[in-house]
Scaffold this motif. Sequence first.
Motif, mmCIF file in Angstrom:
data_model
loop_
_atom_site.group_PDB
_atom_site.id
_atom_site.type_symbol
_atom_site.label_atom_id
_atom_site.label_comp_id
_atom_site.label_asym_id
_atom_site.label_seq_id
_atom_site.Cartn_x
_atom_site.Cartn_y
_atom_site.Cartn_z
ATOM 1 N N UNK A 83 1.644 -68.625 -28.446
ATOM 2 C CA UNK A 83 2.208 -69.586 -27.569
ATOM 3 C C UNK A 83 3.016 -70.450 -28.142
ATOM 4 N N UNK A 84 2.624 -71.045 -29.234
ATOM 5 C CA UNK A 84 3.361 -72.052 -29.896
ATOM 6 C C UNK A 84 4.469 -71.484 -30.935
ATOM 7 N N UNK A 85 5.292 -72.376 -31.560
ATOM 8 C CA UNK A 85 6.350 -71.864 -32.769
ATOM 9 C C UNK A 85 5.423 -72.077 -34.211
ATOM 10 N N UNK A 86 5.729 -71.341 -34.779
ATOM 11 C CA UNK A 86 5.031 -71.341 -36.251
ATOM 12 C C UNK A 86 5.432 -72.498 -36.992
ATOM 13 N N UNK A 87 4.776 -73.270 -37.592
ATOM 14 C CA UNK A 87 4.981 -74.592 -38.334
ATOM 15 C C UNK A 87 4.303 -74.496 -39.689
ATOM 16 N N UNK A 88 5.044 -74.163 -40.774
ATOM 17 C CA UNK A 88 4.474 -74.215 -42.071
ATOM 18 C C UNK A 88 3.741 -75.330 -42.630
#
Length: 551
Positions: A517-522
């Motif tokens: 659902x959310x964006x990938x944040x490394x």
Amino acid sequence: MNTVTATKAPAQAAPAAGGNALAGTRTLIRFNLRRDRIRLPVWILALFLGTLSTASNYKTLYATAKQQASVVKTMDTPAGLAMTGPRHYLDDYNFGSMMGHQMLGFMAVMVGLMSVLIITRHTRNEEETGRAELVRSTVVGQHAHLAAALTVAVLANLVLALLLAFGLGGMGIDGIDTGGSLLYGLIHAVIGIVFATVAAITVQITPHTRAASGTALAVIGGAYVLRAAGDSGDNALAWLSPIGWVQRTYVYVDNRWWPLLFCLALAGICGTVAFVLSTKRDVGAGLRAAKLGSPVASDALARPFGFALRLHRGMLFGFGAGLLLMGAMYGSILGQADDMLKDIDQIKDALDRIGGTTMAESFASMVMVILSVVAAVYVVMATLRPRAEETAGRAEPLLSTGLSRGRWVGSHLAVALAGGTLMLLLGGLGIGIAGAASTSDGGLFLKLVGASLAYAPALWVTVGVAVMLFGWLPRASAAAWAVPVYAFVVGYLGELLQFPGWMKNLSPFGHIPQLPAADLNWTPLIVLTVLAAGLIWLGLAGFNRRDLETK
């Protein structure tokens, strides 16, 4: 000079006074209760409060007739019935029938788990550590240990039954009446006793505690699968399972007591068989003869990692199969997420906070928390295995050789780290394959597998916390269980109950991006990985500085 070679006779119990096979049972019951003075109340209160919380939440989640009709529509599918119970509960779906339909199968497994651990802890584990042989060298009857363990299990289940009966009956919720609550509580006691007697048999078969527990838990799993298959398809299969029997009491609907007679009969048969089998073996031995291994160990077993992998093999297979199946079960209902949740405002609000382009993606993001917590349970068990080896006295002989402490613990940690990541992968494959099929969206497969693997750094931090406690505070190692428990309470229930954000931030799982659902944040993934490495290094340093402890 002639020499005489002495051979050690099999350990047998000393004859009890007057030939009483149950001599000393009362003393052992008091001793077992004393040992479990913290463990049992925690189990009982957790199951009791969890049930009351669920009953209370039903009033909020399904407050209107429209919401109740919506959940009936969702549950009246093969996947919904497999995850809950028989269709007859849906005929009058009030708050009481919801409890019987949605909770009994899950609670039967949890009560069975509690009962199995009670029996194995006070019987096979006592024999494996040598304490039973010491106790039975006094005036203690042959059946005293098993009788005492079964008595404690029965008492624990009866206490839980009484709490549930009076607790639910006193809540004043529509559809949850006094008579149904008495039956609901008794169901838990009866099914717990059934699985306690099953464990009483498995401890006679194998000389190892883990194998006895694993075999009994496999029986519980088999009973649940039979129940699920019967409820979703051929009803006859459910009648082969004691979990299916208790669900067919139709508590809060028909309040049928007679199916419990099947459970009591099965418990009586299993208990009798267990006592008979206990007379066919020696103390510390099992009925199943140990297989003769190869006279020469394989190259893998001669190395620390290979040996550790062999010790963890059964747990790896068990958790792997469980997570694959769990993922598949959740994935099978992703296609129905819109219809299932559209009228449940509390869950819709939670999913809206998560985000996502579709309801299926938002729901999958919430499910990932559950899968990752189950994987966290595995990594805590795997990481604390060196502690069990240490207290059992098996670590000291190994470390007296050329094997260093770092390599010994490191081999177990490698299995825990790699195994935990494998658990996430299997759970992701299960939900990915089933989810893509149920939504007819092939692109969802890779998204769900990636979302599952994103929780790997949180698992590694969990390993780090456990090894740090093992290294510096070995007697407090069990505190590592707070990590998965807190992650579930805050990560899953917290979304529904709207806990403040700072509580979520206290858990490593709360920093993982809620994919898909959310964006990938490394950034949080890298920070958690570095933190895990630091905790593991700190734990290894502590273990290298302290003395070994044995019981």
